[in-house]
Design an enzyme around this catalytic site. Structure first.
Site, PDB file in Angstrom:
ATOM      1  N   HIS A 290       8.355  -3.623   9.120  1.00 28.26           N
ATOM      2  CA  HIS A 290       7.549  -3.852   7.918  1.00 28.26           C
ATOM      3  C   HIS A 290       8.340  -3.619   6.631  1.00 28.26           C
ATOM      4  CE1 HIS A 290       3.683  -4.797   6.262  1.00 28.26           C
ATOM      5  NE2 HIS A 290       3.505  -3.631   5.687  1.00 28.26           N
TER       6      HIS A 290
ATOM      7  N   ASP B  24       7.545  -5.734  13.347  1.00 29.79           N
ATOM      8  CA  ASP B  24       6.566  -5.145  12.431  1.00 29.79           C
ATOM      9  C   ASP B  24       5.343  -4.665  13.205  1.00 29.79           C
ATOM     10  OD1 ASP B  24       4.734  -4.570  10.378  1.00 29.79           O
ATOM     11  OD2 ASP B  24       5.510  -6.180   9.102  1.00 29.79           O
TER      12      ASP B  24
ATOM     13  N   SER C  11       3.133  -6.693   1.930  1.00 31.92           N
ATOM     14  CA  SER C  11       2.007  -6.068   2.605  1.00 31.92           C
ATOM     15  C   SER C  11       0.698  -6.320   1.850  1.00 31.92           C
ATOM     16  CB  SER C  11       2.295  -4.561   2.768  1.00 31.92           C
ATOM     17  OG  SER C  11       1.422  -3.957   3.668  1.00 31.92           O
ATOM     18  N   MET C  12       0.005  -5.277   1.409  1.00 29.78           N
ATOM     19  CA  MET C  12      -1.243  -5.444   0.669  1.00 29.78           C
ATOM     20  C   MET C  12      -1.056  -6.236  -0.614  1.00 29.78           C
ATOM     21  SD  MET C  12      -3.629  -2.528  -1.070  1.00 29.78           S
ATOM     22  CE  MET C  12      -4.892  -3.028  -2.236  1.00 29.78           C
TER      23      MET C  12
ATOM     24  N   TRP D  95       0.834  -1.203   0.000  1.00 30.76           N
ATOM     25  CA  TRP D  95       0.000   0.000   0.000  1.00 30.76           C
ATOM     26  C   TRP D  95       0.867   1.252   0.000  1.00 30.76           C
ATOM     27  CZ3 TRP D  95      -0.800   3.893   3.773  1.00 30.76           C
ATOM     28  CH2 TRP D  95      -1.939   4.676   3.598  1.00 30.76           C
TER      29      TRP D  95
END
Length: 280
Positions: free
Chosen positions: A258, A229, A105-106, A39
Site C-alpha cells: 500500500h 497491498d 488510498s482514501m 487516511w
C-alpha cells in the site's frame, strides 16, 4: 457547511475555507500537481514525489486534510462531500488550472467525489495510488468485500483503544522491509491526527460506493497499485476501479504494497512524470 465562502490564502502555507484553516506546501513552478494524502497521512508523506516533480519543472502542492497534520481540527466535516469541498477550496484559493490530481488510498475517494460535485473544469488528469475505490465493504454488489463488522471492530477495539499498538503491528505490511526510522516517521504522522478525524474518515471509507461516479470521470486516469497491498487488495479495489473508469491506465507493481510511493519511489515517480508529461 458552506462551500462558497471565498477560500483564500490568509498566511504563508495557510488557506481559510469553510470555517477551517488548511495547511499546504507549494514547491516549484510550472504545471500544477496537487497531492491528496491517504487516511492518517499528511502532506509530509508526499515529499519524495514533490521533490522529484519540482525538479522536473512542475509545481508540486500538497495539503493536510482537516484534522490531519497542521490543518484545523474543527470537530466535524468528515463526510465525503465536505472533504471534496476542501479540495475545491485549495484549487480555488491557489487558482490552480489544468491541474493533475494525485491521490493515495482514501484520498482517491475524495478526488472522485470532487469530480462528481465540482466537475473537471480545473482538472486535466488524475492519478490514483492504491485506491480504496469503488468500495471495500461486503454487499450484494461486492461479494468479495470486507465484512462491516470487522471494520467496526477495528474502530472499537483498536483505533479507540490502543491506536499506537495497532500502528506498531501494521506498519510493516504498509511498507514491507522499511527501516525503523521510516516506520517511526509514519507512526508520528498518524499519531498527530485528530482521533475523531481518523474515526470518521474510516467510516467514510467503509460507506463509500463510488462505482457510478468513477464511470463519469471525463479525464485521463493513471492507476498505480501494488500486488502485495493488504489494505486495498488489488482485485477488490484497483482492478474494479480500472474497469469502471472510461480512460484508465493500470500499472501493477508486483512487489509493492500500500505504501508503494515510499518503498518504490523511483518507479512511482517515473510513472507520475510520464503521465503528467503526456499531456504536454
Amino acid at each position: 457547511m458552506r462551500h462558497d465562502d471565498n477560500p483564500r490564502v490568509i498566511a504563508p502555507n495557510t488557506i481559510a475555507a469553510h470555517g477551517v484553516q488548511l495547511y499546504y506546501r507549494d514547491w516549484g513552478g510550472g504545471r500544477p500537481v496537487l497531492f491528496v494524502s491517504g487516511w492518517s497521512m499528511c502532506s509530509d508523506s508526499w515529499g519524495y514525489q514533490m521533490m522529484a516533480l519540482a525538479r522536473h519543472g512542475l509545481r508540486a502542492i500538497a495539503f493536510d486534510r482537516r484534522g490531519h497534520g497542521r490543518s484545523s481540527d474543527p470537530g466535524g466535516g468528515y463526510d465525503l462531500d465536505t472533504l471534496a469541498g476542501d479540495i475545491a477550496a485549495v484549487l480555488e484559493a491557489l487558482d490552480l488550472k489544468d491541474v493533475v490530481l494525485v491521490g493515495h488510498s482514501m484520498g482517491c475517494n475524495e478526488i472522485v467525489r470532487y469530480l462528481a460535485r465540482h466537475g473537471s473544469a480545473r482538472v486535466g488528469r488524475v492519478a490514483f495510488l492504491g485506491p480504496m475505490t469503488p468500495g471495500i465493504t461486503l454487499g450484494p454488489d461486492n461479494p468479495q468485500g470486507v465484512d462491516p463488522a470487522l471494520l467496526e471492530q477495528f474502530r472499537a477495539t483498536q483505533l479507540l483503544h490502543d491506536f499506537p499498538r495497532w500502528i506498531e503491528d501494521n506498519v510493516e505490511p504498509f511498507v514491507p522491509g522499511a527501516g525503523p526510522r521510516m516506520r517511526d516517521w509514519l507512526a508520528q504522522m498518524a499519531l498527530q491526527c485528530s482521533l475523531q478525524a481518523l474515526h470518521d474518515c474510516h467510516v467514510v471509507v467503509q460507506a463509500s460506493n463510488l462505482g457510478a461516479e468513477l464511470q463519469a470521470i471525463d479525464v485521463p486516469v493513471l492507476l498505480v497499485a501494488g500486488a502485495l497491498d493488504v489494505s486495498a487488495p488489488l482485485d477488490l479495489t484497483a482492478r474494479r476501479t480500472a474497469a469502471l473508469v472510461p480512460a484508465c491506465h493500470l500499472v501493477v507493481l508486483e512487489d509493492a504494497a500500500h505504501g508503494m510511493f515510499l518503498t518504490h519511489v523511483e518507479r512511482v515517480n517515473g510513472e507520475l512524470l510520464e503521465f503528467v508529461r503526456a499531456a504536454d
